[in-house]
Design a protein around this motif. Structure first.
Motif, PDB file in Angstrom:
ATOM      1  N   GLU A  64       0.844  -1.192   0.000  1.00 54.13           N
ATOM      2  CA  GLU A  64       0.000   0.000   0.000  1.00 54.13           C
ATOM      3  C   GLU A  64       0.882   1.246   0.000  1.00 54.13           C
ATOM      4  O   GLU A  64       2.055   1.200   0.362  1.00 54.13           O
ATOM      5  CB  GLU A  64      -0.904   0.001   1.229  1.00 54.13           C
ATOM      6  N   SER A  65       0.276   2.357  -0.367  1.00 52.27           N
ATOM      7  CA  SER A  65       0.974   3.653  -0.334  1.00 52.27           C
ATOM      8  C   SER A  65       2.344   3.560  -0.982  1.00 52.27           C
ATOM      9  O   SER A  65       3.358   3.998  -0.420  1.00 52.27           O
ATOM     10  CB  SER A  65       1.107   4.126   1.122  1.00 52.27           C
ATOM     11  N   LEU A  66       2.373   3.013  -2.163  1.00 52.96           N
ATOM     12  CA  LEU A  66       3.642   2.783  -2.841  1.00 52.96           C
ATOM     13  C   LEU A  66       4.349   4.086  -3.179  1.00 52.96           C
ATOM     14  O   LEU A  66       3.711   5.108  -3.477  1.00 52.96           O
ATOM     15  CB  LEU A  66       3.421   1.947  -4.098  1.00 52.96           C
ATOM     16  N   LYS A  67       5.673   4.014  -3.121  1.00 52.91           N
ATOM     17  CA  LYS A  67       6.519   5.170  -3.391  1.00 52.91           C
ATOM     18  C   LYS A  67       7.464   4.830  -4.558  1.00 52.91           C
ATOM     19  O   LYS A  67       7.765   3.647  -4.788  1.00 52.91           O
ATOM     20  CB  LYS A  67       7.358   5.494  -2.154  1.00 52.91           C
ATOM     21  N   PRO A  68       7.955   5.836  -5.248  1.00 50.50           N
ATOM     22  CA  PRO A  68       8.907   5.558  -6.339  1.00 50.50           C
ATOM     23  C   PRO A  68      10.110   4.738  -5.880  1.00 50.50           C
ATOM     24  O   PRO A  68      10.629   3.910  -6.652  1.00 50.50           O
ATOM     25  CB  PRO A  68       9.320   6.951  -6.801  1.00 50.50           C
ATOM     26  N   GLU A  69      10.531   4.919  -4.655  1.00 47.35           N
ATOM     27  CA  GLU A  69      11.681   4.158  -4.151  1.00 47.35           C
ATOM     28  C   GLU A  69      11.366   2.690  -3.886  1.00 47.35           C
ATOM     29  O   GLU A  69      12.262   1.906  -3.564  1.00 47.35           O
ATOM     30  CB  GLU A  69      12.247   4.808  -2.883  1.00 47.35           C
ATOM     31  N   ASP A  70      10.108   2.296  -4.033  1.00 46.98           N
ATOM     32  CA  ASP A  70       9.751   0.890  -3.937  1.00 46.98           C
ATOM     33  C   ASP A  70       9.977   0.158  -5.270  1.00 46.98           C
ATOM     34  O   ASP A  70       9.826  -1.068  -5.332  1.00 46.98           O
ATOM     35  CB  ASP A  70       8.287   0.730  -3.536  1.00 46.98           C
ATOM     36  N   THR A  71      10.317   0.899  -6.294  1.00 47.42           N
ATOM     37  CA  THR A  71      10.557   0.305  -7.599  1.00 47.42           C
ATOM     38  C   THR A  71      11.715  -0.693  -7.528  1.00 47.42           C
ATOM     39  O   THR A  71      12.813  -0.355  -7.094  1.00 47.42           O
ATOM     40  CB  THR A  71      10.880   1.391  -8.639  1.00 47.42           C
ATOM     41  N   ALA A  72      11.449  -1.928  -7.945  1.00 52.71           N
ATOM     42  CA  ALA A  72      12.452  -2.994  -7.856  1.00 52.71           C
ATOM     43  C   ALA A  72      11.860  -4.275  -8.425  1.00 52.71           C
ATOM     44  O   ALA A  72      10.659  -4.348  -8.709  1.00 52.71           O
ATOM     45  CB  ALA A  72      12.867  -3.228  -6.409  1.00 52.71           C
ATOM     46  N   ILE A  73      12.712  -5.262  -8.561  1.00 54.94           N
ATOM     47  CA  ILE A  73      12.242  -6.622  -8.814  1.00 54.94           C
ATOM     48  C   ILE A  73      12.041  -7.270  -7.443  1.00 54.94           C
ATOM     49  O   ILE A  73      12.942  -7.230  -6.600  1.00 54.94           O
ATOM     50  CB  ILE A  73      13.244  -7.422  -9.647  1.00 54.94           C
ATOM     51  N   TYR A  74      10.876  -7.863  -7.247  1.00 56.51           N
ATOM     52  CA  TYR A  74      10.540  -8.463  -5.970  1.00 56.51           C
ATOM     53  C   TYR A  74      10.611  -9.989  -6.079  1.00 56.51           C
ATOM     54  O   TYR A  74      10.080 -10.578  -7.039  1.00 56.51           O
ATOM     55  CB  TYR A  74       9.144  -8.030  -5.532  1.00 56.51           C
ATOM     56  N   TYR A  75      11.252 -10.587  -5.086  1.00 57.79           N
ATOM     57  CA  TYR A  75      11.454 -12.035  -5.058  1.00 57.79           C
ATOM     58  C   TYR A  75      10.884 -12.631  -3.778  1.00 57.79           C
ATOM     59  O   TYR A  75      11.059 -12.061  -2.703  1.00 57.79           O
ATOM     60  CB  TYR A  75      12.946 -12.370  -5.090  1.00 57.79           C
ATOM     61  N   CYS A  76      10.259 -13.775  -3.898  1.00 59.38           N
ATOM     62  CA  CYS A  76       9.922 -14.533  -2.695  1.00 59.38           C
ATOM     63  C   CYS A  76      10.950 -15.651  -2.542  1.00 59.38           C
ATOM     64  O   CYS A  76      11.594 -16.065  -3.519  1.00 59.38           O
ATOM     65  CB  CYS A  76       8.506 -15.101  -2.737  1.00 59.38           C
ATOM     66  N   ALA A  77      11.125 -16.111  -1.313  1.00 56.51           N
ATOM     67  CA  ALA A  77      12.165 -17.085  -1.040  1.00 56.51           C
ATOM     68  C   ALA A  77      11.771 -17.953   0.147  1.00 56.51           C
ATOM     69  O   ALA A  77      11.059 -17.505   1.054  1.00 56.51           O
ATOM     70  CB  ALA A  77      13.489 -16.383  -0.769  1.00 56.51           C
ATOM     71  N   VAL A  78      12.282 -19.171   0.137  1.00 55.37           N
ATOM     72  CA  VAL A  78      12.056 -20.135   1.214  1.00 55.37           C
ATOM     73  C   VAL A  78      13.273 -20.160   2.124  1.00 55.37           C
ATOM     74  O   VAL A  78      14.407 -20.359   1.655  1.00 55.37           O
ATOM     75  CB  VAL A  78      11.816 -21.559   0.660  1.00 55.37           C
ATOM     76  N   ARG A  79      13.037 -19.974   3.392  1.00 55.94           N
ATOM     77  CA  ARG A  79      14.139 -19.999   4.349  1.00 55.94           C
ATOM     78  C   ARG A  79      14.453 -21.436   4.726  1.00 55.94           C
ATOM     79  O   ARG A  79      13.584 -22.182   5.174  1.00 55.94           O
ATOM     80  CB  ARG A  79      13.776 -19.192   5.593  1.00 55.94           C
ATOM     81  N   THR A  80      15.720 -21.835   4.559  1.00 51.41           N
ATOM     82  CA  THR A  80      16.136 -23.204   4.848  1.00 51.41           C
ATOM     83  C   THR A  80      17.233 -23.277   5.907  1.00 51.41           C
ATOM     84  O   THR A  80      17.571 -24.354   6.378  1.00 51.41           O
ATOM     85  CB  THR A  80      16.648 -23.888   3.571  1.00 51.41           C
ATOM     86  N   ASP A  81      17.786 -22.128   6.259  1.00 46.13           N
ATOM     87  CA  ASP A  81      18.874 -22.082   7.235  1.00 46.13           C
ATOM     88  C   ASP A  81      18.511 -21.022   8.254  1.00 46.13           C
ATOM     89  O   ASP A  81      18.036 -19.953   7.887  1.00 46.13           O
ATOM     90  CB  ASP A  81      20.180 -21.737   6.528  1.00 46.13           C
TER      91      ASP A  81
END
Length: 125
Positions: A84-101
């Protein structure tokens, strides 16, 4: 092995909202903590949000706290990031990841072994 596929990115104006999805396949993620990270052009990948396997505890980067919400549905093998309330500095490639360690802090990318291909989020001013 687990495969992750992010979706939901796009172009949005500042102040707008997006909901990113992360679909897991190959094996269940029910017993795994999950994280969202992002990488902007010319910058290193950074932590965004973390959610424990049970869904009872969440952690956020200071830059997104109060604006982003991470959630999951273990029955569907899905994780989401509501932004929500997105800002220009939020511009990026977003990745999800599984924590294993669990050797490091939840915000340390080295603790995550499985990553999706990412989804682009662009916020215009």
């Amino acid at each position: 092995q687990v495969q992750l596929a992010e979706s939901g990115g796009g172009l949005v104006q500042a102040g707008g909202s997006l909901r990113l999805s992360c679909a897991a396949s190959g094996r269940t993620i029910n017993n795994s903590d999950m994280g969202w990270f992002r990488q902007a052009p010319g910058k290193e990948r950074e932590f965004v949000a973390h959610l424990t396997w049970s869904g009872t505890s969440t952690y956020y980067a200071d830059s997104v706290k109060g604006r982003f919400t991470i959630s999951r549905d273990n029955a569907k093998n899905m994780v989401w990031l509501q932004m929500e309330s997105l800002k220009p500095e939020d511009t990026a490639i977003y990745y999800c990841a599984v924590r294993t360690d669990y050797s490091n802090r939840y915000s340390h990318s080295a603790d995550y072994a499985y990553w999706g291909q990412g989804t682009q989020v662009t916020v215009s001013s």
